[in-house]
Design an enzyme around this catalytic site. Structure first.
Site, PDB file in Angstrom:
ATOM      1  N   ALA A 103      -2.069   5.617   1.810  1.00 55.68           N
ATOM      2  CA  ALA A 103      -3.534   4.584   1.459  1.00 55.68           C
ATOM      3  C   ALA A 103      -3.112   4.025   2.727  1.00 55.68           C
ATOM      4  O   ALA A 103      -2.755   3.660   3.532  1.00 55.68           O
ATOM      5  CB  ALA A 103      -2.763   3.372   0.154  1.00 55.68           C
TER       6      ALA A 103
ATOM      7  N   LEU B 276       1.163  -1.254  -0.288  1.00 57.61           N
ATOM      8  CA  LEU B 276      -0.088   0.015   0.106  1.00 57.61           C
ATOM      9  C   LEU B 276       0.809   1.077   0.025  1.00 57.61           C
ATOM     10  O   LEU B 276       1.844   1.547   0.694  1.00 57.61           O
ATOM     11  CB  LEU B 276      -0.655   0.118   1.158  1.00 57.61           C
ATOM     12  N   ASP B 277       0.425   2.686  -0.967  1.00 58.47           N
ATOM     13  CA  ASP B 277       1.748   3.280  -0.765  1.00 58.47           C
ATOM     14  C   ASP B 277       1.194   4.079   0.726  1.00 58.47           C
ATOM     15  O   ASP B 277       0.040   3.869   1.326  1.00 58.47           O
ATOM     16  CB  ASP B 277       0.331   4.433  -1.239  1.00 58.47           C
ATOM     17  N   PRO B 278       1.906   4.848   0.862  1.00 55.08           N
ATOM     18  CA  PRO B 278       1.917   5.395   2.260  1.00 55.08           C
ATOM     19  C   PRO B 278       0.790   6.089   2.441  1.00 55.08           C
ATOM     20  O   PRO B 278       0.218   6.330   3.727  1.00 55.08           O
ATOM     21  CB  PRO B 278       3.351   6.822   2.170  1.00 55.08           C
TER      22      PRO B 278
END
Length: 314
Positions: free
Chosen positions: A52, A48-50
């Protein structure tokens, strides 16, 4: 003189479903939980992106052997798309590069557009992604002003549901295949609407049959004792909940764990057929006596079971 006694790492096996918070990278979340559980071996599945949040399964010990199977599974997201503003990265963390005030004032217009995004569609992975080129993540090239040509990839959108539309924010629930970039989907929706868009908010709410219901957040885990933290792990086979199941006797279990091919009993064949199992597929294998998970097997058209990946807990 001071002496520091180094604490031995815990050798633990299982899965922890983490509700990853905003602003923390998947890797940093992993490091934090590894430290809190004093675990020897841990990995994650489905980055997951930061910016998200949401479901991030962390795999401990033998569970790391099976993490890639969950990476292949379908994903479920809730996303808020900001219409009318385009950013450099396709999300809220990027520099604004375009404004457009011609935002749809009718949800019906958006519904007609979204039809084009159902089913098999193509995407070009964004430059601001963890995909690697010559061993270096694309986002590092992007930050240096270098653009790398990316190959078109095909993904599948099973369902997009509009949850809310309060101009300029469009809230969607998305069921998609692995490899789907919701940032790219948001940008493409904005392009088709003619106003541009970027991803304002992203929360992963499910992977295959796993949901947020059993997730723990970091603040809760910090309050737990080490025993409570380890007790929070769920069984390894939760990663394989969509696989068929077969049970073996003690003797056949030992043979399976030694890597031997086995012909299935009529009872197991009946169970598989009744459950709608398709041949030439993988199954979860258990010891019938104690219900111990043994690993994954592959079954061919003649119902011959071949060991694929085994656990080593014995």
């Amino acid at each position: 003189m001071q002496f520091h006694i180094k604490k031995n790492k815990n050798i633990i096996h299982g899965v922890l479903l983490l509700d990853k918070p905003y602003g923390l990278s998947s890797n940093n979340a992993l490091k934090k939980i590894k430290y809190l559980l004093n675990a020897k071996k841990v990995g994650y599945t489905g980055t997951l992106d930061p910016f998200a949040t949401g479901l991030l399964p962390l795999c401990f010990g033998e569970a790391t052997k099976f993490s890639n199977y969950l990476s292949e599974a379908d994903k479920y997201y809730e996303a808020i798309i900001h219409l009318g503003i385009t950013t450099e990265t396709g999300d809220i963390e990027g520099k604004i590069i375009d404004f457009n005030k011609n935002i749809p004032n009718s949800i019906e217009i958006i519904e007609k557009i979204l039809i084009n995004f159902h089913g098999k569609i193509s995407q070009i992975p964004p430059m601001y992604s963890a995909l690697k080129y010559k061993g270096i993540p694309l986002y590092k090239y992007a930050r240096s002003g270098i653009t790398i040509k990316r190959k078109l990839r095909y993904i599948k959108i099973y369902k997009i549901t509009i949850i809310d539309y309060t101009i300029p924010y469009l809230t969607l629930r998305i069921h998609c295949s692995k490899g789907t970039y919701i940032r790219v989907l948001s940008e493409d929706i904005g392009k088709m609407l003619g106003c541009g868009a970027h991803l304002k908010y992203l929360r992963r709410i499910g992977i295959d049959k796993l949901t947020l219901d059993k997730c723990l957040n970091i603040d809760t885990i910090i309050k737990y004792s080490e025993y409570e933290r380890i007790s929070s792990l769920i069984p390894i086979d939760i990663l394989l909940s969509s696989f068929g199941i077969i049970y073996l006797s003690d003797l056949l279990s030992k043979r399976f764990l030694h890597g031997q091919n086995l012909f299935l009993s009529d009872e197991n064949i009946y169970i598989l057929i009744k459950s709608g199992f398709i041949s030439n597929n993988k199954v979860r294998v258990y010891n019938k006596k104690n219900c111990q998970f043994l690993g994954i097997g592959f079954i061919n058209n003649f119902f011959l079971l071949t060991p694929v990946r085994l656990i080593s807990l014995f």
